[in-house]
Design an enzyme around this catalytic site. Structure first.
Site, PDB file in Angstrom:
ATOM      1  CE  LYS A 245      -0.957 -56.980 -41.611  1.00  0.00           C
ATOM      2  NZ  LYS A 245      -0.228 -55.784 -41.247  1.00  0.00           N
TER       3      LYS A 245
ATOM      4  CD  GLU B 159      -5.598 -48.952 -39.440  1.00  0.00           C
ATOM      5  OE1 GLU B 159      -4.570 -49.372 -38.898  1.00  0.00           O
ATOM      6  OE2 GLU B 159      -5.602 -48.485 -40.608  1.00  0.00           O
TER       7      GLU B 159
ATOM      8  CG  HIS C 232     -27.727 -39.111 -57.577  1.00  0.00           C
ATOM      9  ND1 HIS C 232     -28.694 -38.495 -58.325  1.00  0.00           N
ATOM     10  CD2 HIS C 232     -26.755 -38.188 -57.389  1.00  0.00           C
ATOM     11  CE1 HIS C 232     -28.316 -37.255 -58.593  1.00  0.00           C
ATOM     12  NE2 HIS C 232     -27.135 -37.045 -58.035  1.00  0.00           N
TER      13      HIS C 232
HETATM   14  O1  LIG Z   1       1.783 -51.620 -46.166  1.00  0.00           O
HETATM   15  P1  LIG Z   1       1.838 -50.733 -44.969  1.00  0.00           P
HETATM   16  O2  LIG Z   1       2.052 -49.292 -45.319  1.00  0.00           O
HETATM   17  O3  LIG Z   1       2.833 -51.225 -43.970  1.00  0.00           O
HETATM   18  O4  LIG Z   1       0.415 -50.679 -44.302  1.00  0.00           O
HETATM   19  C1  LIG Z   1      -0.437 -51.740 -44.100  1.00  0.00           C
HETATM   20  C2  LIG Z   1      -0.935 -51.798 -42.671  1.00  0.00           C
HETATM   21  O5  LIG Z   1      -1.080 -50.524 -42.068  1.00  0.00           O
HETATM   22  C3  LIG Z   1      -2.218 -50.416 -41.271  1.00  0.00           C
HETATM   23  O6  LIG Z   1      -2.833 -49.207 -41.608  1.00  0.00           O
HETATM   24  C4  LIG Z   1      -1.917 -50.455 -39.778  1.00  0.00           C
HETATM   25  O7  LIG Z   1      -1.785 -49.210 -39.189  1.00  0.00           O
HETATM   26  C5  LIG Z   1      -3.053 -51.620 -41.626  1.00  0.00           C
HETATM   27  O8  LIG Z   1      -4.210 -51.203 -42.251  1.00  0.00           O
HETATM   28  C6  LIG Z   1      -2.245 -52.438 -42.584  1.00  0.00           C
HETATM   29  O9  LIG Z   1      -2.134 -53.753 -42.133  1.00  0.00           O
END
Ligand SMILES: O=P(O)(O)OC[C@H]1O[C@](O)(CO)[C@@H](O)[C@@H]1O
Length: 357
Positions: A351, A240, A256
């Site tokens: 998304k 990220e 292993h």
């Molecule tokens: O459900 P939350 O806590 O908003 O986090 C999900 C999102 O956060 C992230 O870590 C983005 O920083 C993504 O991995 C994910 O889309």
């Protein structure tokens, strides 16, 4: 390449101030503690058989992993991290369910939430708002509202991890952790003097590692019982923050299976940069020996091997000392290449594509 001693330039590339947020973890964790302490919750009469944490992403599910490791020898029910759309068959009225989504809008977590509702489990949520807040209100589910960030849950462990810990203690499942958390807050204040933006490369191991790993594929090895999730966190942060695919594994497990792959062709294995997580106090003699052998064998094979050592007066501090170092490394690494660490374009693209009919 960017000069990491050019503080102005570094802060300019970090356009959404992830480094500043990280430098202020002491304040964030303190605030997380206060918010959680003020959260009123009735002690349920349930006899819980397991704790299931619904959540995904660099903040929510990793917080659950860190919790599982930290409470390894204290919490006497299993901790299960549920990142998917569905929940397993054993979830029933004896399950304690934490629904964690900082945004409150993550579809997998909301779907799992809907499934749990009809199972009679005791549910609690932690969120900064979104649909999860609305759903909790509709269903009279206790919901701790934490501050918003700029939509990057990986930056707000203090608002996610600390409240889970405080709530578990309020429920009588673990001892009070206030003292350890206070020590952690102090440790963050100390460590930012070592890893912060104003500390020059010559004295700053986080900047040094970030520069050194340029051109390599990061690999993080942690260990049982406490450093499996820390390795997972750092691997995720490489994705990220650094926009780098990275990999992680856990000692002793990897000896292993994965270790046989160390015999891969030299031109391939030499592309890896290993970060080996170590703890001179908490690693058992067997784990220490395994790490010594790992470092010795891989120094001759991988591109580079860097051993990093946990520090601090208690287990919580020691685990988070490496989380903290990992956060800084993974923020400096993209900045060194001139890349802004905060945006997560691929996640957003994914998304959008998922929302297309
Ligand atoms: O459900 P939350 O806590 O908003 O986090 C999900 C999102 O956060 C992230 O870590 C983005 O920083 C993504 O991995 C994910 O889309």
């Amino acid at each position: 390449m960017i000069d990491l001693n050019d503080v102005k330039k570094v802060r300019q590339i970090d356009s959404m101030s992830s480094l500043l947020t990280t430098e202020r973890y002491d304040m964030q964790f303190e605030e997380g503690l206060k918010i959680a302490e003020n959260f009123k919750i009735e002690k349920p009469m349930h006899n819980f058989h397991e704790l299931v944490i619904l959540g995904t992403g660099g903040g929510s599910s990793v917080a659950a992993g860190l919790l599982r490791s930290y409470l390894f020898d204290e919490l006497d029910i299993p901790v299960i991290i549920n990142q998917g759309y569905n929940v397993p068959a054993y979830v029933d009225e004896n399950s304690l369910i934490f629904v964690i989504s900082h945004s409150g809008n993550t579809e997998e977590t909301l779907s799992a939430f809907e499934q749990v509702k009809s199972k009679g489990a005791y549910m609690l949520a932690i969120t900064a708002g979104g649909l999860l807040q609305d759903k909790c209100a509709e269903n009279q589910i206790p919901c701790l509202i934490v501050p918003q960030d700029i939509g990057h849950p990986r930056r707000v462990l203090g608002y996610i991890f600390i409240p889970i810990l405080v709530i578990l203690s309020k429920l009588g499942l673990i001892s009070d952790k206030t003292h350890e958390i206070q020590q952690l807050i102090n440790l963050f204040s100390e460590l930012k003097q070592k890893y912060g933006v104003d500390v020059p490369v010559e004295d700053n191991p986080a900047k040094q590692i970030a520069m050194e790993l340029y051109g390599y594929i990061p690999l993080v090895y942690g260990s049982l019982d406490y450093y499996d999730s820390v390795a997972w966190r750092i691997k995720n942060q490489f994705g990220e923050n650094s926009k780098l695919m990275a990999f992680y594994n856990v000692i002793p497990n990897l000896h292993h299976d994965e270790a046989v792959g160390w015999d891969m062709p030299e031109d391939l294995i030499s592309k890896f940069y290993l970060i080996l997580l170590r703890d001179d106090e908490l690693d058992s003699p067997k784990i220490k020996k395994r790490k010594d052998i790992t470092a010795e064998m891989l120094s001759a094979r991988m591109g580079k091997v860097r051993q990093v050592y946990a520090e601090g007066p208690n287990r919580l501090c020691r685990m988070f000392s490496l989380v903290y170092l990992g956060d800084f490394i993974t923020l400096y690494a993209p900045i060194y290449r001139g890349v802004d660490p905060t945006p997560v374009n691929i996640i957003n693209l994914f998304k959008t594509k998922m929302a297309e009919s």
